[in-house]
Design a protein around this motif. Structure first.
Motif, PDB file in Angstrom:
ATOM      1  N   LEU A 122       0.806  -1.215   0.000  1.00  0.00           N
ATOM      2  CA  LEU A 122       0.000   0.000   0.000  1.00  0.00           C
ATOM      3  C   LEU A 122       0.838   1.264   0.000  1.00  0.00           C
ATOM      4  O   LEU A 122       0.297   2.373   0.029  1.00  0.00           O
ATOM      5  CB  LEU A 122      -0.945  -0.012   1.204  1.00  0.00           C
ATOM      6  CG  LEU A 122      -2.035  -1.094   1.136  1.00  0.00           C
ATOM      7  CD1 LEU A 122      -2.802  -1.160   2.444  1.00  0.00           C
ATOM      8  CD2 LEU A 122      -2.974  -0.868  -0.033  1.00  0.00           C
ATOM      9  N   GLY A 123       2.150   1.089  -0.052  1.00  0.00           N
ATOM     10  CA  GLY A 123       3.039   2.228  -0.235  1.00  0.00           C
ATOM     11  C   GLY A 123       2.853   3.312   0.793  1.00  0.00           C
ATOM     12  O   GLY A 123       2.960   3.086   1.996  1.00  0.00           O
ATOM     13  N   ALA A 124       2.521   4.513   0.316  1.00  0.00           N
ATOM     14  CA  ALA A 124       2.443   5.676   1.199  1.00  0.00           C
ATOM     15  C   ALA A 124       1.107   5.796   1.919  1.00  0.00           C
ATOM     16  O   ALA A 124       0.893   6.766   2.654  1.00  0.00           O
ATOM     17  CB  ALA A 124       2.695   6.951   0.388  1.00  0.00           C
ATOM     18  N   VAL A 125       0.196   4.846   1.712  1.00  0.00           N
ATOM     19  CA  VAL A 125      -1.088   4.909   2.422  1.00  0.00           C
ATOM     20  C   VAL A 125      -0.825   4.867   3.924  1.00  0.00           C
ATOM     21  O   VAL A 125      -0.142   3.972   4.424  1.00  0.00           O
ATOM     22  CB  VAL A 125      -2.013   3.748   2.017  1.00  0.00           C
ATOM     23  CG1 VAL A 125      -3.276   3.749   2.885  1.00  0.00           C
ATOM     24  CG2 VAL A 125      -2.387   3.856   0.547  1.00  0.00           C
ATOM     25  N   ASP A 126      -1.357   5.838   4.633  1.00  0.00           N
ATOM     26  CA  ASP A 126      -1.131   5.923   6.074  1.00  0.00           C
ATOM     27  C   ASP A 126      -2.465   6.111   6.767  1.00  0.00           C
ATOM     28  O   ASP A 126      -3.500   6.268   6.129  1.00  0.00           O
ATOM     29  CB  ASP A 126      -0.193   7.096   6.383  1.00  0.00           C
ATOM     30  CG  ASP A 126       0.517   6.930   7.716  1.00  0.00           C
ATOM     31  OD1 ASP A 126       0.262   5.927   8.391  1.00  0.00           O
ATOM     32  OD2 ASP A 126       1.302   7.819   8.081  1.00  0.00           O
ATOM     33  N   GLY A 127      -2.440   6.114   8.058  1.00  0.00           N
ATOM     34  CA  GLY A 127      -3.656   6.307   8.818  1.00  0.00           C
ATOM     35  C   GLY A 127      -4.319   4.986   9.127  1.00  0.00           C
ATOM     36  O   GLY A 127      -3.852   3.914   8.733  1.00  0.00           O
ATOM     37  N   GLU A 128      -5.416   5.054   9.842  1.00  0.00           N
ATOM     38  CA  GLU A 128      -6.141   3.862  10.249  1.00  0.00           C
ATOM     39  C   GLU A 128      -7.582   3.978   9.785  1.00  0.00           C
ATOM     40  O   GLU A 128      -8.274   4.946  10.098  1.00  0.00           O
ATOM     41  CB  GLU A 128      -6.070   3.690  11.772  1.00  0.00           C
ATOM     42  CG  GLU A 128      -4.671   3.412  12.286  1.00  0.00           C
ATOM     43  CD  GLU A 128      -4.665   3.123  13.777  1.00  0.00           C
ATOM     44  OE1 GLU A 128      -5.492   3.709  14.500  1.00  0.00           O
ATOM     45  OE2 GLU A 128      -3.848   2.307  14.211  1.00  0.00           O
ATOM     46  N   PHE A 129      -8.035   2.981   9.044  1.00  0.00           N
ATOM     47  CA  PHE A 129      -9.371   2.988   8.467  1.00  0.00           C
ATOM     48  C   PHE A 129     -10.305   2.106   9.285  1.00  0.00           C
ATOM     49  O   PHE A 129      -9.896   1.083   9.845  1.00  0.00           O
ATOM     50  CB  PHE A 129      -9.323   2.521   7.015  1.00  0.00           C
ATOM     51  CG  PHE A 129      -8.543   3.436   6.111  1.00  0.00           C
ATOM     52  CD1 PHE A 129      -9.189   4.449   5.418  1.00  0.00           C
ATOM     53  CD2 PHE A 129      -7.174   3.304   5.977  1.00  0.00           C
ATOM     54  CE1 PHE A 129      -8.477   5.312   4.591  1.00  0.00           C
ATOM     55  CE2 PHE A 129      -6.446   4.149   5.149  1.00  0.00           C
ATOM     56  CZ  PHE A 129      -7.103   5.168   4.460  1.00  0.00           C
ATOM     57  N   ASP A 130     -11.582   2.506   9.313  1.00  0.00           N
ATOM     58  CA  ASP A 130     -12.586   1.721  10.028  1.00  0.00           C
ATOM     59  C   ASP A 130     -13.087   0.540   9.206  1.00  0.00           C
ATOM     60  O   ASP A 130     -13.449  -0.499   9.753  1.00  0.00           O
ATOM     61  CB  ASP A 130     -13.784   2.611  10.395  1.00  0.00           C
ATOM     62  CG  ASP A 130     -13.394   3.759  11.310  1.00  0.00           C
ATOM     63  OD1 ASP A 130     -12.893   3.491  12.414  1.00  0.00           O
ATOM     64  OD2 ASP A 130     -13.581   4.927  10.909  1.00  0.00           O
ATOM     65  N   THR A 131     -13.140   0.723   7.892  1.00  0.00           N
ATOM     66  CA  THR A 131     -13.635  -0.314   6.994  1.00  0.00           C
ATOM     67  C   THR A 131     -12.753  -0.385   5.762  1.00  0.00           C
ATOM     68  O   THR A 131     -12.386   0.638   5.189  1.00  0.00           O
ATOM     69  CB  THR A 131     -15.086  -0.026   6.540  1.00  0.00           C
ATOM     70  OG1 THR A 131     -15.917   0.207   7.681  1.00  0.00           O
ATOM     71  CG2 THR A 131     -15.637  -1.184   5.731  1.00  0.00           C
ATOM     72  N   LEU A 132     -12.400  -1.597   5.366  1.00  0.00           N
ATOM     73  CA  LEU A 132     -11.692  -1.843   4.120  1.00  0.00           C
ATOM     74  C   LEU A 132     -12.625  -2.647   3.222  1.00  0.00           C
ATOM     75  O   LEU A 132     -13.250  -3.618   3.683  1.00  0.00           O
ATOM     76  CB  LEU A 132     -10.398  -2.629   4.350  1.00  0.00           C
ATOM     77  CG  LEU A 132      -9.220  -1.881   4.985  1.00  0.00           C
ATOM     78  CD1 LEU A 132      -9.505  -1.557   6.451  1.00  0.00           C
ATOM     79  CD2 LEU A 132      -7.942  -2.697   4.884  1.00  0.00           C
ATOM     80  N   VAL A 133     -12.769  -2.231   1.960  1.00  0.00           N
ATOM     81  CA  VAL A 133     -13.704  -2.905   1.063  1.00  0.00           C
ATOM     82  C   VAL A 133     -12.959  -3.449  -0.156  1.00  0.00           C
ATOM     83  O   VAL A 133     -12.018  -2.845  -0.655  1.00  0.00           O
ATOM     84  CB  VAL A 133     -14.863  -1.989   0.624  1.00  0.00           C
ATOM     85  CG1 VAL A 133     -15.684  -1.543   1.825  1.00  0.00           C
ATOM     86  CG2 VAL A 133     -14.362  -0.777  -0.152  1.00  0.00           C
ATOM     87  N   MET A 134     -13.416  -4.616  -0.608  1.00  0.00           N
ATOM     88  CA  MET A 134     -12.871  -5.276  -1.807  1.00  0.00           C
ATOM     89  C   MET A 134     -14.078  -5.794  -2.588  1.00  0.00           C
ATOM     90  O   MET A 134     -14.456  -6.954  -2.501  1.00  0.00           O
ATOM     91  CB  MET A 134     -11.920  -6.407  -1.402  1.00  0.00           C
ATOM     92  CG  MET A 134     -10.795  -5.954  -0.489  1.00  0.00           C
ATOM     93  SD  MET A 134      -9.755  -7.300   0.152  1.00  0.00           S
ATOM     94  CE  MET A 134      -8.617  -7.524  -1.219  1.00  0.00           C
ATOM     95  N   THR A 135     -14.703  -4.895  -3.360  1.00  0.00           N
ATOM     96  CA  THR A 135     -15.928  -5.227  -4.075  1.00  0.00           C
ATOM     97  C   THR A 135     -15.624  -5.894  -5.418  1.00  0.00           C
ATOM     98  O   THR A 135     -14.480  -5.940  -5.860  1.00  0.00           O
ATOM     99  CB  THR A 135     -16.771  -3.963  -4.316  1.00  0.00           C
ATOM    100  OG1 THR A 135     -15.997  -3.031  -5.075  1.00  0.00           O
ATOM    101  CG2 THR A 135     -17.175  -3.310  -3.011  1.00  0.00           C
ATOM    102  N   GLY A 136     -16.688  -6.399  -6.070  1.00  0.00           N
ATOM    103  CA  GLY A 136     -16.529  -6.961  -7.413  1.00  0.00           C
ATOM    104  C   GLY A 136     -15.537  -8.099  -7.478  1.00  0.00           C
ATOM    105  O   GLY A 136     -14.615  -8.080  -8.299  1.00  0.00           O
ATOM    106  N   ASN A 137     -15.688  -9.106  -6.627  1.00  0.00           N
ATOM    107  CA  ASN A 137     -14.746 -10.229  -6.532  1.00  0.00           C
ATOM    108  C   ASN A 137     -13.375  -9.794  -6.031  1.00  0.00           C
ATOM    109  O   ASN A 137     -12.361 -10.443  -6.305  1.00  0.00           O
ATOM    110  CB  ASN A 137     -14.590 -10.955  -7.877  1.00  0.00           C
ATOM    111  CG  ASN A 137     -15.852 -11.636  -8.337  1.00  0.00           C
ATOM    112  OD1 ASN A 137     -16.512 -12.324  -7.564  1.00  0.00           O
ATOM    113  ND2 ASN A 137     -16.217 -11.441  -9.593  1.00  0.00           N
ATOM    114  N   GLY A 138     -13.349  -8.689  -5.278  1.00  0.00           N
ATOM    115  CA  GLY A 138     -12.078  -8.111  -4.854  1.00  0.00           C
ATOM    116  C   GLY A 138     -11.230  -8.981  -3.961  1.00  0.00           C
ATOM    117  O   GLY A 138     -10.014  -8.745  -3.841  1.00  0.00           O
TER     118      GLY A 138
END
Length: 249
Positions: A122-138
């Motif tokens: 995820l490289g430079a992605v930082d912070g903390e997320f409440d929900t992670l989504v992987m739609t469309g057969n993700g």
């Protein structure tokens, strides 16, 4: 536009070019077609407009996914921003990631925030997320037995404790054509996941690099997540696909 399947394609961002042409042509009504090529020669055509349909036309499991989203969201494999636009319209703060530079560019043109990255890095992605989504057969971005631990650990890195990972896929055993059963048998004989594909996207004389993508039975998913930071909270079955609701312990 019909994808070019004649002759040797040129390497490039076929996925991004397809999305941009589709959006420029009106999105869901553009007539642009997506072409997936599998390494056994199988070709799969579909309507690229599906990447831009309104939420009320989504598969049942993707609509259920929307109902479960809470707080800040990371959209893994965001494509042209279909899910991001819907969630942003519902008041969520959303960041998308996609390995396609063309897809990321298109998201920016649509007023959506996205960066170029893969699920495994995820490289430079930082912070903390409440929900992670992987739609469309993700959930296919888990790729393989070898890659899944790295992906799941990387996703956990940017998730808050107790965060949800919501992803969709389908049991590959539901594909019953001889070419599909033979492909699964070869995978199993080689020690791979039954639904592990090696594919690329082709469009207008371009082709992405070959990449791995996995369609997973619930048992496959349980195997991949065992020992990971994530536990399966629920499997929500739909008409063909299913939604996996995972929680970060």
């Amino acid at each position: 536009m019909t994808p070019d399947v004649h002759g040797a394609p040129t390497g490039g961002d076929a996925f991004g070019a397809m999305l941009q042409d589709c959006w420029a042509g009106g999105g869901a009504g553009s007539g642009v077609r997506e072409l997936l090529e599998r390494d056994d020669g199988q070709l799969y055509h579909s309507d690229a407009g599906l990447y831009f349909t309104a939420a009320d036309a989504w598969p049942d499991v993707d609509q259920e996914l929307l109902r479960r989203v809470r707080g800040t969201v990371l959209d893994i494999g965001c494509g042209g921003g279909r899910t991001m636009a819907e969630l942003q319209g519902r008041g969520h703060e959303v960041l998308g990631v996609d390995p396609s530079p063309g897809a990321v560019r298109l998201c920016g043109e649509r007023g959506l925030r996205a960066v170029e990255a893969t699920a495994a890095d995820l490289g430079a992605v930082d912070g903390e997320f409440d929900t992670l989504v992987m739609t469309g057969n993700g959930l296919g971005f888990l790729e393989s037995r070898e890659q899944a631990p790295r992906v799941l650990k990387e996703l956990a890195r940017v998730a808050r404790p107790g965060a949800a990972l919501l992803g969709t896929t389908f049991d590959p055993a539901r594909l019953t054509a001889p070419s599909e059963t033979e492909y699964r048998a070869r995978n199993v004989a080689a020690g791979r996941l039954p639904g592990q594909w090696r594919i690329r996207v082709r469009y207008a004389g371009l082709a992405t690099d070959w990449f791995r993508y996995a369609f997973l039975s619930p048992d496959d998913l349980a195997e991949l997540t065992a020992g990971s930071p994530w536990r399966i909270e629920e499997i929500h079955s739909g008409d063909f696909h299913y939604l996996a609701h995972l929680v970060l312990d």
